[in-house]
Structures are given as C-alpha cells and as structure tokens.
Motif scaffolding. Structure first.
Motif, PDB file in Angstrom:
ATOM      1  N   HIS A 203       0.824  -1.208   0.000  1.00 57.65           N
ATOM      2  CA  HIS A 203       0.000   0.000   0.000  1.00 57.65           C
ATOM      3  C   HIS A 203       0.854   1.251   0.000  1.00 57.65           C
ATOM      4  CE1 HIS A 203      -3.689  -2.291   0.546  1.00 57.65           C
ATOM      5  NE2 HIS A 203      -3.076  -2.978   1.492  1.00 57.65           N
ATOM      6  N   ALA A 204       2.081   1.142   0.471  1.00 55.66           N
ATOM      7  CA  ALA A 204       2.952   2.313   0.543  1.00 55.66           C
ATOM      8  C   ALA A 204       3.698   2.540  -0.765  1.00 55.66           C
ATOM      9  CB  ALA A 204       3.957   2.162   1.683  1.00 55.66           C
ATOM     10  N   GLU A 205       3.751   1.496  -1.588  1.00 63.18           N
ATOM     11  CA  GLU A 205       4.456   1.649  -2.853  1.00 63.18           C
ATOM     12  C   GLU A 205       3.654   2.528  -3.803  1.00 63.18           C
ATOM     13  OE1 GLU A 205       5.008  -2.208  -4.358  1.00 63.18           O
ATOM     14  OE2 GLU A 205       6.493  -2.804  -2.868  1.00 63.18           O
ATOM     15  N   ARG A 206       4.344   3.402  -4.525  1.00 68.55           N
ATOM     16  CA  ARG A 206       3.684   4.281  -5.483  1.00 68.55           C
ATOM     17  C   ARG A 206       3.658   3.633  -6.872  1.00 68.55           C
ATOM     18  NH1 ARG A 206       6.063  10.374  -4.276  1.00 68.55           N
ATOM     19  NH2 ARG A 206       5.229  10.591  -2.164  1.00 68.55           N
ATOM     20  N   ARG A 207       2.521   3.678  -7.469  1.00 62.96           N
ATOM     21  CA  ARG A 207       2.418   3.151  -8.826  1.00 62.96           C
ATOM     22  C   ARG A 207       3.057   4.131  -9.795  1.00 62.96           C
ATOM     23  NH1 ARG A 207      -3.524   1.799 -10.394  1.00 62.96           N
ATOM     24  NH2 ARG A 207      -2.390   1.136 -12.259  1.00 62.96           N
ATOM     25  N   GLN A 208       3.804   3.602 -10.701  1.00 66.01           N
ATOM     26  CA  GLN A 208       4.393   4.451 -11.715  1.00 66.01           C
ATOM     27  C   GLN A 208       3.335   4.813 -12.743  1.00 66.01           C
ATOM     28  OE1 GLN A 208       7.762   2.472 -13.368  1.00 66.01           O
ATOM     29  NE2 GLN A 208       9.075   2.945 -11.628  1.00 66.01           N
ATOM     30  N   ARG A 209       3.150   6.098 -12.927  1.00 67.12           N
ATOM     31  CA  ARG A 209       2.136   6.558 -13.849  1.00 67.12           C
ATOM     32  C   ARG A 209       2.750   6.789 -15.232  1.00 67.12           C
ATOM     33  NH1 ARG A 209      -1.582  10.997 -10.570  1.00 67.12           N
ATOM     34  NH2 ARG A 209      -2.367   9.547  -8.964  1.00 67.12           N
ATOM     35  N   THR A 210       2.017   6.360 -16.236  1.00 67.58           N
ATOM     36  CA  THR A 210       2.471   6.588 -17.605  1.00 67.58           C
ATOM     37  C   THR A 210       2.320   8.062 -17.938  1.00 67.58           C
ATOM     38  OG1 THR A 210       1.705   4.381 -18.229  1.00 67.58           O
ATOM     39  CG2 THR A 210       2.131   5.949 -20.022  1.00 67.58           C
ATOM     40  N   PRO A 211       3.360   8.693 -18.462  1.00 69.47           N
ATOM     41  CA  PRO A 211       3.238  10.108 -18.831  1.00 69.47           C
ATOM     42  C   PRO A 211       2.070  10.327 -19.774  1.00 69.47           C
ATOM     43  CG  PRO A 211       5.525   9.383 -18.961  1.00 69.47           C
ATOM     44  CD  PRO A 211       4.697   8.158 -18.718  1.00 69.47           C
ATOM     45  N   LEU A 212       1.391  11.454 -19.619  1.00 68.67           N
ATOM     46  CA  LEU A 212       0.206  11.726 -20.416  1.00 68.67           C
ATOM     47  C   LEU A 212       0.531  11.763 -21.910  1.00 68.67           C
ATOM     48  CD1 LEU A 212      -2.817  12.285 -20.014  1.00 68.67           C
ATOM     49  CD2 LEU A 212      -2.291  14.733 -20.102  1.00 68.67           C
ATOM     50  N   ALA A 213       1.716  12.263 -22.257  1.00 68.54           N
ATOM     51  CA  ALA A 213       2.105  12.335 -23.673  1.00 68.54           C
ATOM     52  C   ALA A 213       2.203  10.938 -24.285  1.00 68.54           C
ATOM     53  CB  ALA A 213       3.435  13.075 -23.818  1.00 68.54           C
TER      54      ALA A 213
ATOM     55  N   MET B 227      -9.554  15.029 -35.510  1.00 66.39           N
ATOM     56  CA  MET B 227      -8.681  16.020 -36.131  1.00 66.39           C
ATOM     57  C   MET B 227      -7.212  15.629 -35.975  1.00 66.39           C
ATOM     58  SD  MET B 227     -10.341  18.473 -37.639  1.00 66.39           S
ATOM     59  CE  MET B 227     -11.889  19.378 -37.671  1.00 66.39           C
ATOM     60  N   ALA B 228      -6.849  15.088 -34.820  1.00 70.37           N
ATOM     61  CA  ALA B 228      -5.473  14.641 -34.607  1.00 70.37           C
ATOM     62  C   ALA B 228      -5.130  13.479 -35.527  1.00 70.37           C
ATOM     63  CB  ALA B 228      -5.274  14.238 -33.144  1.00 70.37           C
ATOM     64  N   CYS B 229      -6.102  12.587 -35.753  1.00 69.27           N
ATOM     65  CA  CYS B 229      -5.883  11.489 -36.700  1.00 69.27           C
ATOM     66  C   CYS B 229      -5.718  12.027 -38.113  1.00 69.27           C
ATOM     67  CB  CYS B 229      -7.043  10.509 -36.637  1.00 69.27           C
ATOM     68  SG  CYS B 229      -7.089   9.477 -35.154  1.00 69.27           S
ATOM     69  N   MET B 230      -6.471  13.054 -38.455  1.00 65.54           N
ATOM     70  CA  MET B 230      -6.343  13.656 -39.776  1.00 65.54           C
ATOM     71  C   MET B 230      -4.949  14.242 -39.970  1.00 65.54           C
ATOM     72  SD  MET B 230     -10.074  15.445 -40.429  1.00 65.54           S
ATOM     73  CE  MET B 230      -9.723  15.794 -42.160  1.00 65.54           C
TER      74      MET B 230
ATOM     75  N   CYS C 118      -6.502  13.549 -22.601  1.00 64.15           N
ATOM     76  CA  CYS C 118      -5.648  13.617 -23.793  1.00 64.15           C
ATOM     77  C   CYS C 118      -6.329  14.369 -24.928  1.00 64.15           C
ATOM     78  CB  CYS C 118      -5.296  12.205 -24.260  1.00 64.15           C
ATOM     79  SG  CYS C 118      -4.420  11.188 -23.060  1.00 64.15           S
ATOM     80  N   PHE C 119      -7.615  14.080 -25.098  1.00 61.59           N
ATOM     81  CA  PHE C 119      -8.398  14.698 -26.167  1.00 61.59           C
ATOM     82  C   PHE C 119      -9.740  15.116 -25.574  1.00 61.59           C
ATOM     83  CE2 PHE C 119      -5.558  11.632 -28.159  1.00 61.59           C
ATOM     84  CZ  PHE C 119      -4.931  12.415 -29.126  1.00 61.59           C
ATOM     85  N   PRO C 120      -9.985  16.405 -25.402  1.00 61.82           N
ATOM     86  CA  PRO C 120     -11.208  16.870 -24.751  1.00 61.82           C
ATOM     87  C   PRO C 120     -12.495  16.454 -25.437  1.00 61.82           C
ATOM     88  CG  PRO C 120      -9.572  18.624 -24.827  1.00 61.82           C
ATOM     89  CD  PRO C 120      -9.033  17.501 -25.664  1.00 61.82           C
ATOM     90  N   SER C 121     -12.439  16.097 -26.713  1.00 57.41           N
ATOM     91  CA  SER C 121     -13.637  15.665 -27.420  1.00 57.41           C
ATOM     92  C   SER C 121     -13.248  14.659 -28.496  1.00 57.41           C
ATOM     93  CB  SER C 121     -14.354  16.859 -28.066  1.00 57.41           C
ATOM     94  OG  SER C 121     -13.574  17.394 -29.129  1.00 57.41           O
ATOM     95  N   LYS C 122     -14.235  13.906 -28.950  1.00 54.54           N
ATOM     96  CA  LYS C 122     -13.985  12.947 -30.023  1.00 54.54           C
ATOM     97  C   LYS C 122     -13.579  13.668 -31.303  1.00 54.54           C
ATOM     98  CE  LYS C 122     -16.111   9.117 -32.575  1.00 54.54           C
ATOM     99  NZ  LYS C 122     -17.341   8.304 -32.790  1.00 54.54           N
ATOM    100  N   GLU C 123     -14.164  14.827 -31.531  1.00 56.42           N
ATOM    101  CA  GLU C 123     -13.830  15.596 -32.729  1.00 56.42           C
ATOM    102  C   GLU C 123     -12.356  15.995 -32.743  1.00 56.42           C
ATOM    103  OE1 GLU C 123     -15.020  19.950 -34.223  1.00 56.42           O
ATOM    104  OE2 GLU C 123     -16.682  18.528 -34.282  1.00 56.42           O
TER     105      GLU C 123
ATOM    106  N   VAL D 225      -3.309   6.303 -27.503  1.00 50.15           N
ATOM    107  CA  VAL D 225      -4.717   6.513 -27.846  1.00 50.15           C
ATOM    108  C   VAL D 225      -4.840   6.899 -29.308  1.00 50.15           C
ATOM    109  CG1 VAL D 225      -6.699   8.025 -27.474  1.00 50.15           C
ATOM    110  CG2 VAL D 225      -5.459   7.099 -25.515  1.00 50.15           C
ATOM    111  N   LEU D 226      -3.973   7.779 -29.765  1.00 49.18           N
ATOM    112  CA  LEU D 226      -4.026   8.249 -31.152  1.00 49.18           C
ATOM    113  C   LEU D 226      -3.796   7.096 -32.130  1.00 49.18           C
ATOM    114  CD1 LEU D 226      -4.335  10.714 -32.972  1.00 49.18           C
ATOM    115  CD2 LEU D 226      -1.874  11.112 -32.752  1.00 49.18           C
ATOM    116  N   GLY D 227      -2.822   6.245 -31.818  1.00 50.30           N
ATOM    117  CA  GLY D 227      -2.539   5.110 -32.690  1.00 50.30           C
ATOM    118  C   GLY D 227      -3.688   4.120 -32.746  1.00 50.30           C
ATOM    119  N   ILE D 228      -4.292   3.840 -31.600  1.00 48.86           N
ATOM    120  CA  ILE D 228      -5.415   2.899 -31.558  1.00 48.86           C
ATOM    121  C   ILE D 228      -6.634   3.484 -32.253  1.00 48.86           C
ATOM    122  CG2 ILE D 228      -7.075   1.810 -29.992  1.00 48.86           C
ATOM    123  CD1 ILE D 228      -4.721   1.423 -28.033  1.00 48.86           C
TER     124      ILE D 228
END
Length: 221
Positions: A12-22, A72-75, A63-68, A28-31
């Motif tokens: 419980h004391a161990e900290r989980r390593q968080r994946t950087p948001l970038a 656009m990022a995929c475009m 990461c992306f505030p909206s689906k749109e 997410v973009l690739g998937i």
C-alpha cells in the motif's frame, strides 16, 4: 529484532508508476487511427477506444477533450502520411514535374495494393459526417483543394496544354484508384492498370519535354 528506524515498505505504501500523459496520448491516437480506418468514425465510440487502449474514459478526455479533436489529430497523421509520399516523389524527380506526379501515383498504387488496405479514409470521413459544413468535412475539402493546387502547379511547369483540366483528371484518377482498391480488390485489373492510365494521360496532356528519355543503362559483362 533490530531495525534501521524506518518502517518497512508495504504494497500500500508503494507508489504506482504513472504513464506520462504524452505517452498515453500517442497510444490513444494510434489505436483510434486504426479503429477509425477499419470501422469508420461514427461506428467507433470513445468507450471502445478507451477500452482498447486500456485506460479510463476520463483519462482519454484528458488527452483529447472531445472525439472531434481526436478525429482532427488522426487527420494530422493521415495528411502527414500522404505528404511523405509527396516528398518521396519529389526527391525522386526534383526537376521533372510530370515524372514526379507519375511517381506519386505509382507510390499510391503500391499503398493500396497491400492486402491490409482498408479504403480511403477521407471518403469515410465525408460519409460519416453528413453535414457538409462540419469542420471535418471542411478540412477534407481543403486538403483536396490543396492537393489539386499543387498538382496544377506542377502541370504548369510541365507545360501542360490545359493544366486545369489535366489537374482535374489526375485528381479524379487518384480518387478513383483509392476507391477501386476497396471495391474491386487490391489485386484487381483497375488497380494494376491505374499507373499505366495515369502515365498515358500525363504524356498526352503535358509538353513534349515533360518526359525526357530515361538514361540507358549498359550491363557489364
């Protein structure tokens, strides 16, 4: 029992390593890009993308505030991929505009001739968004208009007798190729013959100096 004065670590004391948001954003973009290309934008929900990425929905919205915005990022990626082909053709024929256009066409033929080709993503977008004034549709039209303008500029340099009409013909052939590979099949006659048709069209419409003879190569015995 002696201790060093510090409490022992517990799970419980161990900290989980968080994946950087970038990093998460790129995953997410690739998937999303793969899912959109395979199934279309409207058929893929934000929940499905989050599940495929192994994250919570709220994390995706960080990461992306909206689906749109995700679309656009995929475009951005799809346009960059096409620009890579454009630059490759330019590097092959920096001083021969007509051959450069033919090389671009041949590169696209190679792209759509792969068994995993899933169709023209920009056609998918125009189908998925029925409102022609939707920002996605506007951007697709702008991308197509930009391509036609670039093609026309090269055709003027190639001394085309009617650069406007030839630019329209070239873009129609290119658009038809992208669709034919999906409807007829990547190994069909229309796809196999597309490059020859494009070359014939360019040779007929461009000036006599547009296709200088290829240098002869002699084999050493």
């Amino acid at each position: 029992m002696e201790t060093n004065g510090t409490a022992p670590e517990t799970p419980h004391a161990e900290r989980r390593q968080r994946t950087p948001l970038a990093v998460t954003r790129e995953r997410v973009l690739g998937i999303a890009e793969q899912l959109f290309r395979r199934n279309g934008v409207q058929a893929v929900s934000v929940d499905a993308i989050a599940q495929a990425a192994g994250i919570k929905k709220m994390t995706l919205y960080r990461c992306f505030p909206s689906k749109e915005e995700l679309v656009m990022a995929c475009m951005d990626q799809w346009e960059a991929a096409f620009r890579t082909l454009w630059n490759e053709a330019r590097d092959q024929y920096p001083d021969e505009p007509a051959r450069r256009l033919l090389a671009l066409f041949q590169l696209v033929v190679g792209l759509v001739s792969k068994p995993d080709y899933s169709g023209n993503i920009f056609v998918h977008l125009m189908t998925d968004y029925a409102d022609p004034e939707h920002p996605v549709c506007i951007r697709v039209r702008e991308q197509k208009a930009s391509l036609r303008a670039d093609v026309r500029t090269l055709l003027i340099k190639a001394e085309a007798s009617d650069p406007d009409q030839l630019a329209d013909t070239y873009c129609l052939l290119l658009e038809g190729l992208l669709i034919a590979a999906r409807t007829y099949g990547f190994d069909s006659g229309p796809v196999r013959n597309a490059a020859a048709i494009a070359e014939k069209t360019l040779r007929q419409g461009c000036g006599s100096r547009a296709f200088p003879p290829e240098p002869r190569r002699f084999r050493r015995w």
